[in-house]
Design a protein around this motif. Structure first.
Motif, short mmCIF file in Angstrom:
data_model
loop_
_atom_site.label_atom_id
_atom_site.label_comp_id
_atom_site.label_asym_id
_atom_site.label_seq_id
_atom_site.Cartn_x
_atom_site.Cartn_y
_atom_site.Cartn_z
N UNK B 60 -37.20 -39.15 -41.43
CA UNK B 60 -35.91 -39.72 -41.06
C UNK B 60 -34.83 -39.30 -42.01
N UNK B 61 -33.61 -39.13 -41.50
CA UNK B 61 -32.47 -38.92 -42.38
C UNK B 61 -31.19 -39.13 -41.60
N UNK B 63 -27.63 -40.93 -39.95
CA UNK B 63 -27.45 -41.91 -38.89
C UNK B 63 -27.67 -41.24 -37.53
N UNK B 65 -25.62 -40.01 -35.42
CA UNK B 65 -24.85 -38.78 -35.25
C UNK B 65 -25.48 -37.62 -35.98
N UNK B 66 -25.87 -37.86 -37.24
CA UNK B 66 -26.50 -36.81 -38.03
C UNK B 66 -27.79 -36.36 -37.36
N UNK B 69 -27.07 -34.17 -34.29
CA UNK B 69 -26.60 -32.84 -34.63
C UNK B 69 -27.67 -32.00 -35.30
N UNK B 70 -28.55 -32.65 -36.06
CA UNK B 70 -29.69 -31.91 -36.60
C UNK B 70 -30.57 -31.39 -35.48
N UNK B 72 -29.66 -30.68 -32.45
CA UNK B 72 -28.98 -29.58 -31.75
C UNK B 72 -29.10 -28.29 -32.56
N UNK B 73 -28.89 -28.41 -33.88
CA UNK B 73 -28.93 -27.21 -34.73
C UNK B 73 -30.32 -26.58 -34.77
N UNK B 74 -31.34 -27.41 -34.69
CA UNK B 74 -32.70 -26.89 -34.87
C UNK B 74 -33.44 -26.77 -33.55
N UNK B 77 -36.17 -24.20 -33.20
CA UNK B 77 -37.39 -24.41 -33.98
C UNK B 77 -37.36 -25.84 -34.48
N UNK B 78 -37.71 -26.79 -33.60
CA UNK B 78 -37.46 -28.21 -33.92
C UNK B 78 -38.20 -28.70 -35.16
N UNK B 79 -37.62 -29.73 -35.78
CA UNK B 79 -38.19 -30.31 -36.99
C UNK B 79 -39.43 -31.14 -36.70
N UNK B 93 -24.48 -35.16 -25.49
CA UNK B 93 -24.48 -33.92 -26.27
C UNK B 93 -25.90 -33.36 -26.38
#
Lengths: 533, 338
Positions: B60-61, B63, B65-66, B69-70, B72-74, B77-79, B93
């Motif tokens: 976890x990290x 809120x 929104x974060x 967006x994480x 979306x960015x990854x 190659x998902x986390x 989104x």
């Protein structure tokens, strides 16, 4: 072919030293930051952000508040540095350690403390809170060099009729300038990128590049806007670092360094003014700290009893005590790593400086090492997300990333503490040792390390404390089952329930205690050679 | 140089001490990516492992929104394999970016369907957490509605969060947009401003410092918080010290879904089903201060008195929020701060 110039040949060894910290910097800083900025640049629209008047207002406010906070921190830090370096008073070790306390406190609780002390503080509250965090940087960096300055130069000036003030301004202050410049650069970077304080105390009115980069990256995913602002931040930081390097170049030179025992003594007459000022600063620093401790007892000992639990209705995945252990472990790893990187970098920079290379190149390396302090933690963190999966073992989700990210912040501080002292070592001492038959390693062992030993230990203690208190990168990277104390405090404050609040403040007190104990313990470590000097 | 070597060795050893410890071959592990308000008892995860053979690793990290967006960015190659915590203000989104894969399990129609974003089956509603105005019960003749808050009787009494930096702040703004409509909400905020509304950047300052009903004993008796907050402010004698105004609520729904690119989508789907199961749903109120999305799951006793679920909260379609969020925040800034 390149090695034909004698300077370069002599630089080959130090460049190898420098390769390790620079490589670390390239992989864990430059690459991720470049990747996330590139994403924004590809999206386009950067020029539109730069042409908004509001953007330049942000730049102005960011630099202005950072400059103001730096001035306050330097002015407040100098008397404390004097106290730490020159005054033999009972309890000096405790003062040395206690000065570090503000530095580890999570910005969210300090922000809340300043809000309750200055309910409508605005810009003044932001400046004072940023200075509050950073007095320790000035006091310890400057104090480190001051403790080794030869006192006889001042005494000579006094004997020739100079007033105490005149002796200070024309003898001591010029000698201290490199350390003051070093400290001011670090403080400026911390203040320019300070996030929590500006958010809490600026309310919705005052914003900086850092808070705006955070909003655009984290909440809006406006990567092009964030990239435009990140590039501005980067330029501003580089400009400040280059200006600092130029100022240092003029001043840094050999000093006659002495062991600390020789220069500390009981203050005399006029010096009591400086001592009084120093205690005044310490008292001012204590106000928010005491407010926090008082709050931790608002429910008697309930908050402290709760440290052994996971909070009201299990708000956390670890207990407060486990979080303290996590903090110590991550900070130990980060400090060891940062010491290795920082010592290698400092030695390389000193040797490069002596090797006759163009000073611009040496300063370039020096400046590059400082950059992580001046770039937004969220830029680095989001950069990690899109780059580090290319490394073996997908470091993005590894707990190892926490100490790595902390080391990125601690290493420049080690360099800044160590470098002024190493550079001040009189070359003639070294030449004398060499003339007496000592090899290069022996010279380091007998001359440089004893002289810099105290700074080395001090920078380790300081680095450890910075790692303990590091919140930005850690909160982003730490897993919930490995949360550190600052992360836990942030989570407790963000939940309703009186017990959570009491526990948060009790955890702050625990963090302060751990800080003081660790700082005292690390400084007690004996450095070989120092005692005999 | 010699003295550096033990230091390096020590660093390596210490580094190993926080190492991951390695994975056993054949172990079924699902990585759950979430925000930092996620909380669950280890015993619940242990029971799930005994039942299914799947170990859930929580990462976890930030809120909501974060988190979004994480993700979306990854997305390439998902986390992890499953994500929990994308809410209705960010759902569009994530869906537009193709972060989530379709999953329909046996637990998906036990009430959760009431909160679905769309019918694509990519996001399952796990919990509901309404943002409402809270009042200190010491305040005589308290307000009841949005309109009351602009009444001069409550001048300088209300503290709210900045919608640009705070999730409850944004939810309250959206509540006013839903209640007063696109034409009226800015005028309402002008009235609030004239009535002395105080804006702070986060929930921490608003609730724990400015609000008089919490441990901070601040100066303002009216605050934007959650419907569930009063459950944490119950005195030793069982009487609540604060009340949520149920006519001022905006509904926040949190979703979970299987990530596109999950290593083992079937196991990941089982974890989503687990989050929807009675065993997990029973714990969300106590652990995360939110209401279960599943029908027929009992709330803790204190909640029935202090924090009942609002019956008619305001809502807006996720797609509208996604399309207008940035514009609304900017308009809000010029209405309230300009």
């Amino acid at each position: 072919m390149a090695l034909r110039r004698p300077g370069l040949r002599r630089a080959a060894g130090p460049l190898l030293f420098a390769a390790v910290p620079l490589g670390f910097l390239a992989v864990f800083f430059l690459w991720p930051v470049a990747a996330i900025v590139r994403l924004g640049v590809v999206e386009g629209g950067l020029a539109a952000v730069w042409s908004e008047a509001g953007t330049w207002g942000l730049v102005g406010f960011t630099l202005g508040q950072a400059a103001a906070a730096t001035v306050v921190a330097v002015l407040a830090g100098l008397p404390v540095a004097f106290l730490l370096a020159r005054v033999r008073l009972p309890g000096a070790a405790l003062v040395r350690a206690a000065v570090l306390v503000p530095f580890v406190l999570p910005t969210v609780v300090v922000g809340l403390a300043f809000r309750s002390l200055m309910p409508d503080g605005g810009v003044l509250a932001i400046v004072l809170a940023n200075a509050f965090f950073n007095v320790a940087v000035v006091a310890r960096t400057v104090g480190g060099l001051w403790a080794h300055l030869d006192r006889r130069a001042e005494d000579a000036a006094r004997a020739l009729g100079a007033t105490r003030l005149r002796a200070f301004t024309s003898v001591t202050l010029p000698a201290l300038t490199p350390a003051i410049g070093s400290a001011a650069a670090v403080v400026f970077l911390f203040c320019a990128t300070s996030f929590g304080v500006v958010l809490l105390l600026g309310g919705a009115r005052y914003r900086t590049l850092e808070t705006e980069i955070y909003l655009r990256t984290v909440e809006l995913l406006d990567l092009s806007g964030a990239a435009a602002l990140s590039l501005l931040q980067f330029l501003a930081v580089v400009a400040v670092l280059v200006a600092g390097a130029i100022a240092r170049r003029r001043r840094e030179g050999a000093q006659e360094l002495r062991g600390r025992a020789e220069v500390a003594r009981r203050p005399e007459r006029g010096e009591w003014v400086a001592v009084a000022l120093a205690y005044g600063v310490l008292a001012a620093l204590a106000v928010p700290v005491v407010a926090l401790v008082v709050r931790s007892f608002s429910g008697g000992f309930a908050g402290y009893a709760a440290l052994n639990t996971t909070g009201y209705r299990g708000s956390l995945q670890v207990t407060g005590v486990e979080a303290a252990v996590n903090s110590l472990r991550a900070a130990t790893d980060a400090t060891l790593l940062a010491m290795v990187l920082g010592v290698l970098a400092s030695v390389a920079l000193v040797l490069l400086g002596r090797s006759g290379l163009r000073p611009g190149f040496v300063e370039g390396v020096d400046t590059a090492l400082m950059l992580p302090l001046g770039v937004s933690a969220v830029t680095v963190g989001f950069g990690y997300l899109i780059t580090l999966d290319a490394l073996p073992g997908d470091l993005r989700t590894s707990p190892v990333l926490v100490p790595l990210a902390q080391a990125l912040v601690v290493t420049p501080l080690v360099v800044r503490t160590l470098l002024p002292v190493l550079r001040s070592v009189d070359d003639r001492l070294r030449q004398a040792a060499a003339a007496l038959g000592a090899g290069p390693w022996r010279v380091w062992r007998e001359v440089d390390i004893p002289l810099a030993g105290r700074s080395l230990v001090a920078s380790a203690a300081f680095g450890y404390v910075v790692a303990l208190g590091e919140f930005g990168a850690t909160s982003f990277l730490a897993r919930p089952d490995a949360a550190t104390l600052p992360v836990v405090i942030g989570r407790l404050v963000a939940r309703p329930g009186e017990l959570n609040n009491q526990m948060a403040y009790a955890a702050c007190t625990l963090l302060m205690l751990v800080t003081v104990v660790v700082a005292i313990a690390v400084e007690r470590l004996r450095v070989p050679g120092v005692g005999e000097f | 140089m010699r003295r550096f070597i033990p230091l390096v060795a020590l660093a390596l050893v210490a580094g190993c001490s926080v190492g991951s410890g390695g994975e056993t071959a054949g172990e079924r592990k699902v990585v759950l990516v979430t925000h930092d308000s996620f909380a669950v008892d280890q015993s619940v995860l242990d029971r799930f492992r005994e039942r299914s053979g799947i170990t859930v690793e929580v990462r976890s990290s930030g809120d909501a929104g974060a988190l979004t967006n994480q993700l979306v960015l990854t997305k390439a190659n998902p986390l992890g394999d499953v994500a929990f915590g994308v809410d209705n203000t960010f759902a569009s989104r994530a869906l537009d970016e193709g972060v989530f894969a379709e999953h329909r399990g046996p637990e998906s129609d036990k009430g959760q369907q009431r909160y679905a974003v769309d019918d694509s089956g990519r996001l399952s509603a796990v919990d509901v957490g309404d943002v409402c105005v809270n009042v200190d019960n010491a305040l005589a003749d308290p307000p009841r509605t949005f309109e009351d808050l602009a009444d001069p009787r409550f001048k300088d009494k209300l503290v709210v969060e900045d919608p640009a930096t705070s999730s409850p702040g944004l939810a309250f703004l959206l509540g006013t947009v839903a209640h007063f409509g696109e034409q009226g909400w800015q005028g309402y905020w002008a009235q609030l401003k004239a009535n002395g509304v105080k804006v702070v950047s986060g929930w921490e300052e608003a609730y724990t410092q400015e609000f008089s009903g919490s441990s901070g004993k601040g100066p303002r008796p009216i605050v934007v918080s959650y419907a569930s907050s009063p459950s944490a402010e119950v005195g030793d004698d069982g009487t609540p010290r604060t009340t949520a105004l149920l006519d001022t609520c905006f509904r926040q729904v949190e979703y979970a879904g299987v990530l596109n690119g999950a290593k083992n989508p079937e196991d990941a789907g089982e974890v989503v089903d687990f989050l929807l199961s009675e065993d997990f749903q029973e714990t969300v109120a106590d652990k995360m201060y939110v209401y279960p999305s599943r029908e027929g799951v009992a709330l803790p006793e204190s909640w029935a008195v202090a924090a009942p679920l609002p019956q008619n909260p305001a809502t807006l379609p996720a797609a509208d929020i996604s399309a207008n969020r940035q514009r609304w925040i900017e308009q809000w800034r010029s209405a309230v701060q300009g």
